[in-house]
Design a protein around this motif. Structure first.
Motif, PDB file in Angstrom:
ATOM      1  N   UNK A 288       0.845  -1.199   0.000  1.00 44.47           N
ATOM      2  CA  UNK A 288       0.000   0.000   0.000  1.00 44.47           C
ATOM      3  C   UNK A 288       0.878   1.245   0.000  1.00 44.47           C
ATOM      4  N   UNK A 289       1.996   1.149   0.693  1.00 42.75           N
ATOM      5  CA  UNK A 289       2.875   2.308   0.858  1.00 42.75           C
ATOM      6  C   UNK A 289       4.222   2.055   0.209  1.00 42.75           C
ATOM      7  N   UNK A 290       4.837   3.138  -0.237  1.00 45.79           N
ATOM      8  CA  UNK A 290       6.195   3.042  -0.768  1.00 45.79           C
ATOM      9  C   UNK A 290       7.064   4.101  -0.100  1.00 45.79           C
ATOM     10  N   UNK A 291       8.217   3.680   0.357  1.00 41.18           N
ATOM     11  CA  UNK A 291       9.196   4.647   0.845  1.00 41.18           C
ATOM     12  C   UNK A 291      10.030   5.052  -0.368  1.00 41.18           C
ATOM     13  N   UNK A 292       9.955   6.319  -0.696  1.00 39.67           N
ATOM     14  CA  UNK A 292      10.535   6.793  -1.958  1.00 39.67           C
ATOM     15  C   UNK A 292      11.653   7.794  -1.692  1.00 39.67           C
ATOM     16  N   UNK A 293      12.760   7.624  -2.390  1.00 40.02           N
ATOM     17  CA  UNK A 293      13.860   8.596  -2.316  1.00 40.02           C
ATOM     18  C   UNK A 293      13.881   9.384  -3.625  1.00 40.02           C
ATOM     19  N   UNK A 294      13.769  10.713  -3.512  1.00 44.18           N
ATOM     20  CA  UNK A 294      13.732  11.557  -4.716  1.00 44.18           C
ATOM     21  C   UNK A 294      14.546  12.823  -4.468  1.00 44.18           C
ATOM     22  N   UNK A 295      14.957  13.452  -5.552  1.00 41.48           N
ATOM     23  CA  UNK A 295      15.735  14.688  -5.416  1.00 41.48           C
ATOM     24  C   UNK A 295      14.785  15.882  -5.296  1.00 41.48           C
ATOM     25  N   UNK A 296      14.972  16.668  -4.236  1.00 46.05           N
ATOM     26  CA  UNK A 296      14.134  17.859  -4.045  1.00 46.05           C
ATOM     27  C   UNK A 296      14.912  19.135  -4.352  1.00 46.05           C
ATOM     28  N   UNK A 297      16.231  19.047  -4.339  1.00 45.43           N
ATOM     29  CA  UNK A 297      17.048  20.202  -4.760  1.00 45.43           C
ATOM     30  C   UNK A 297      17.993  19.709  -5.850  1.00 45.43           C
ATOM     31  N   UNK A 298      18.038  20.423  -6.997  1.00 46.15           N
ATOM     32  CA  UNK A 298      18.919  19.956  -8.074  1.00 46.15           C
ATOM     33  C   UNK A 298      20.360  19.802  -7.579  1.00 46.15           C
ATOM     34  N   UNK A 299      21.024  18.780  -8.090  1.00 45.63           N
ATOM     35  CA  UNK A 299      22.361  18.447  -7.601  1.00 45.63           C
ATOM     36  C   UNK A 299      23.320  19.627  -7.708  1.00 45.63           C
ATOM     37  N   UNK A 300      23.203  20.407  -8.788  1.00 44.66           N
ATOM     38  CA  UNK A 300      24.141  21.528  -8.976  1.00 44.66           C
ATOM     39  C   UNK A 300      23.916  22.650  -7.948  1.00 44.66           C
ATOM     40  N   UNK A 301      22.783  22.610  -7.268  1.00 42.78           N
ATOM     41  CA  UNK A 301      22.530  23.642  -6.242  1.00 42.78           C
ATOM     42  C   UNK A 301      22.880  23.177  -4.830  1.00 42.78           C
ATOM     43  N   UNK A 302      23.465  21.995  -4.714  1.00 44.05           N
ATOM     44  CA  UNK A 302      23.836  21.511  -3.379  1.00 44.05           C
ATOM     45  C   UNK A 302      25.358  21.454  -3.257  1.00 44.05           C
TER      46      UNK A 302
ATOM     47  N   UNK B 103      18.390  15.282  -1.324  1.00 44.96           N
ATOM     48  CA  UNK B 103      17.514  14.117  -1.555  1.00 44.96           C
ATOM     49  C   UNK B 103      16.544  14.011  -0.377  1.00 44.96           C
ATOM     50  N   UNK B 104      15.328  13.614  -0.664  1.00 46.84           N
ATOM     51  CA  UNK B 104      14.331  13.538   0.419  1.00 46.84           C
ATOM     52  C   UNK B 104      13.585  12.216   0.368  1.00 46.84           C
ATOM     53  N   UNK B 105      13.099  11.829   1.528  1.00 47.76           N
ATOM     54  CA  UNK B 105      12.344  10.577   1.632  1.00 47.76           C
ATOM     55  C   UNK B 105      10.854  10.885   1.792  1.00 47.76           C
ATOM     56  N   UNK B 106      10.040  10.157   1.066  1.00 48.24           N
ATOM     57  CA  UNK B 106       8.584  10.327   1.154  1.00 48.24           C
ATOM     58  C   UNK B 106       7.926   8.981   1.437  1.00 48.24           C
ATOM     59  N   UNK B 107       6.853   9.063   2.179  1.00 51.48           N
ATOM     60  CA  UNK B 107       6.034   7.869   2.383  1.00 51.48           C
ATOM     61  C   UNK B 107       4.804   8.033   1.493  1.00 51.48           C
ATOM     62  N   UNK B 108       4.814   7.331   0.377  1.00 42.54           N
ATOM     63  CA  UNK B 108       3.772   7.512  -0.629  1.00 42.54           C
ATOM     64  C   UNK B 108       2.666   6.480  -0.420  1.00 42.54           C
ATOM     65  N   UNK B 109       1.455   6.973  -0.305  1.00 42.51           N
ATOM     66  CA  UNK B 109       0.316   6.052  -0.225  1.00 42.51           C
ATOM     67  C   UNK B 109      -0.095   5.730  -1.661  1.00 42.51           C
ATOM     68  N   UNK B 110       0.343   4.576  -2.139  1.00 42.00           N
ATOM     69  CA  UNK B 110       0.157   4.250  -3.560  1.00 42.00           C
ATOM     70  C   UNK B 110      -1.312   4.044  -3.924  1.00 42.00           C
ATOM     71  N   UNK B 111      -2.160   3.847  -2.932  1.00 42.75           N
ATOM     72  CA  UNK B 111      -3.591   3.647  -3.207  1.00 42.75           C
ATOM     73  C   UNK B 111      -4.267   4.953  -3.572  1.00 42.75           C
ATOM     74  N   UNK B 112      -3.612   6.081  -3.207  1.00 39.82           N
ATOM     75  CA  UNK B 112      -4.300   7.374  -3.338  1.00 39.82           C
ATOM     76  C   UNK B 112      -3.724   8.285  -4.405  1.00 39.82           C
ATOM     77  N   UNK B 113      -2.753   7.801  -5.192  1.00 39.29           N
ATOM     78  CA  UNK B 113      -2.104   8.723  -6.138  1.00 39.29           C
ATOM     79  C   UNK B 113      -2.484   8.421  -7.579  1.00 39.29           C
ATOM     80  N   UNK B 114      -2.322   9.478  -8.404  1.00 38.10           N
ATOM     81  CA  UNK B 114      -2.473   9.311  -9.855  1.00 38.10           C
ATOM     82  C   UNK B 114      -1.090   9.522 -10.467  1.00 38.10           C
ATOM     83  N   UNK B 115      -0.875   8.988 -11.668  1.00 39.75           N
ATOM     84  CA  UNK B 115       0.409   9.209 -12.342  1.00 39.75           C
ATOM     85  C   UNK B 115       1.469   8.200 -11.943  1.00 39.75           C
TER      86      UNK B 115
END
Ligand code: FAD
Length: 380
Positions: A158-172, A179-191
């Motif tokens: 039901x859930x996915x722990x997702x690692x994604x970039x929130x600030x472009x690499x050249x700006x860090x 990079x940030x971690x999100x707890x995505x409720x896959x039952x409730x998302x589109x796309x």
């Protein structure tokens, strides 16, 4: 690992309901072991590491390791559900109280499945900080675009722990930042699109595509930009648990080899009377026992809150090698029957091979030891 005898006995009892025939059928159909995962969940075994205040049993890591070891030793496959044990730690350590209250009791009861861990991407592979999936803040939401690969169990979570970039690499300042971690409720998302990948063994792994997937800002775990550090902080537990699975596999193969070598009569005597048959089994056994000591030590350090990076990595590498050596000896001992489905040897052989590649490849462990433990120059 002698500790946690009662837990081991209970898990062994549960696993008796899921014999080789159950796994062979699933393997043939590339099907997910729903009933097995349900039984483990209902038994509370997957909630071993969730603290009691959130509905789990609050057991130490060595107990969780014992559970997974017994699952593998019984010929079952913990890869169907092991991730929940270690992914949950990220939420526990870095989530807000509200997030913990919202998810952990339901994960503990088995009502919510947290089985998917979206880190690896096709173009970045082991070089995690080079990942390209982005999460861009838009009001009280994040918009996620990109792709993950090898996101195991995504179709059964039901859930996915997702690692994604929130600030472009050249700006860090450093590549590990932004990079940030999100707890995505896959039952409730589109796309979100999930495509299964057929693999050497039955593993329910997938590739996952995000196309303008909107998630609430409240899905962020911890602070924005610190996700890589959060993921790293969970690695030692993951390594130790996977190492315990490998020890379980190595024991399964060894028991199977010994049993067959005693029974199989060729040239009028059991094949196990030949030293050429005995020695590979004995050698693999010695390796398994040595690796087991490292797993025990790593778990003990972890439980004492001490640094166990070196030991957790060595345990994972040595245990994965030990299970592979035991697997190889088992196939050789079984001769032609090692290739026959009904003995389960070929299935377990395929399954245990994974552990030298995932969740971390052996080379990366050697590199960690060389650079961080032995102080050799960095290679990448
Ligand atoms: C069945 C399966 C399930 C998986 N489940 C998940 C999951 O649920 N979630 C998730 O995020 N990921 C998952 N993975 C991904 C797994 O963690 C990666 O496959 C693994 O980390 C290796 O990455 P890669 O396949 O891109 O290999 P690459 O990074 O392309 O590496 C290929 C080979 O080159 C070696 N190599 C690369 N760079 C170096 C170097 N600098 N020095 C020495 N050797 C090097 C590697 O060790 C490896 O042997 C899974 C993988 C598999 C196969």
């Amino acid at each position: 690992m002698g500790a946690h005898d009662e837990i081991r006995a209970e898990v062994r009892k549960l696993c008796l309901n899921f014999p080789g025939a159950y796994w062979r059928e699933l393997d043939r159909n590339a099907a997910y072991p729903q009933a097995f995962v349900k039984a483990l969940g209902e038994g509370g075994w997957l909630a071993a590491l969730i603290p009691e205040e959130y509905g789990g049993s609050g057991l130490p890591l060595s107990a969780a390791a014992a559970i997974l070891e017994e699952v593998q030793r019984a010929g079952c496959n913990g890869a169907a559900c092991h991730a929940q044990m270690y992914i949950m730690g990220t939420l526990l350590r870095h989530g807000t109280e509200a997030q913990k209250q919202m998810y952990l009791p339901h994960i503990a009861s088995g009502a919510l499945r947290l089985q998917a861990f979206g880190v690896t991407e096709p173009s970045s592979g082991t070089d995690t900080t080079a990942l390209k999936t982005t999460a861009v803040r838009d009001g009280d939401e994040y918009v996620v675009n990109g792709q993950k690969i090898w996101t195991s169990r995504a179709e059964h979570s039901d859930l996915m722990l997702l690692l994604a970039r929130t600030t472009p690499r050249e700006q860090t300042a450093r590549k590990t930042e932004g990079l940030s971690v999100f707890l995505v409720d896959m039952r409730k998302v589109k796309g979100l699109t999930i495509r299964p990948i057929r693999t050497m063994m039955n593993h329910a792994t997938t590739e996952v595509f995000f196309a303008d997937m909107r998630i609430p800002a409240s899905a962020l775990v911890g602070e924005e930009g610190k996700g890589f550090r959060y993921i790293l902080s969970g690695m030692n537990a993951e390594r130790i648990l996977i190492a315990a699975e490998c020890i379980g596999d190595a024991k399964w193969f060894t028991e199977k080899s010994v049993g067959y070598a005693k029974e199989r009569m060729v040239f009028g005597r059991p094949i196990g009377q030949n030293q050429g048959v005995q020695f590979p089994i004995a050698k693999a056994y010695a390796r398994l026992r040595a690796a087991e000591l490292m797993v025990v030590q790593a778990a003990a350090l972890y439980e004492n809150g001490e640094d166990c990076g070196a030991e957790a990595n060595m345990a994972k590498m040595l245990a994965a090698e030990a299970s592979w050596e035991a697997a190889e000896a088992c196939v050789q001992t079984h001769g032609g029957f090692g290739f026959a489905e009904e003995y389960d040897v070929e299935r377990k052989f395929r399954e245990t091979r994974l552990y030298q590649v995932a969740p971390i490849s052996t080379n990366m462990i050697l590199s960690y030891l060389a650079e961080h433990v032995l102080g050799l120059p960095r290679s990448y």
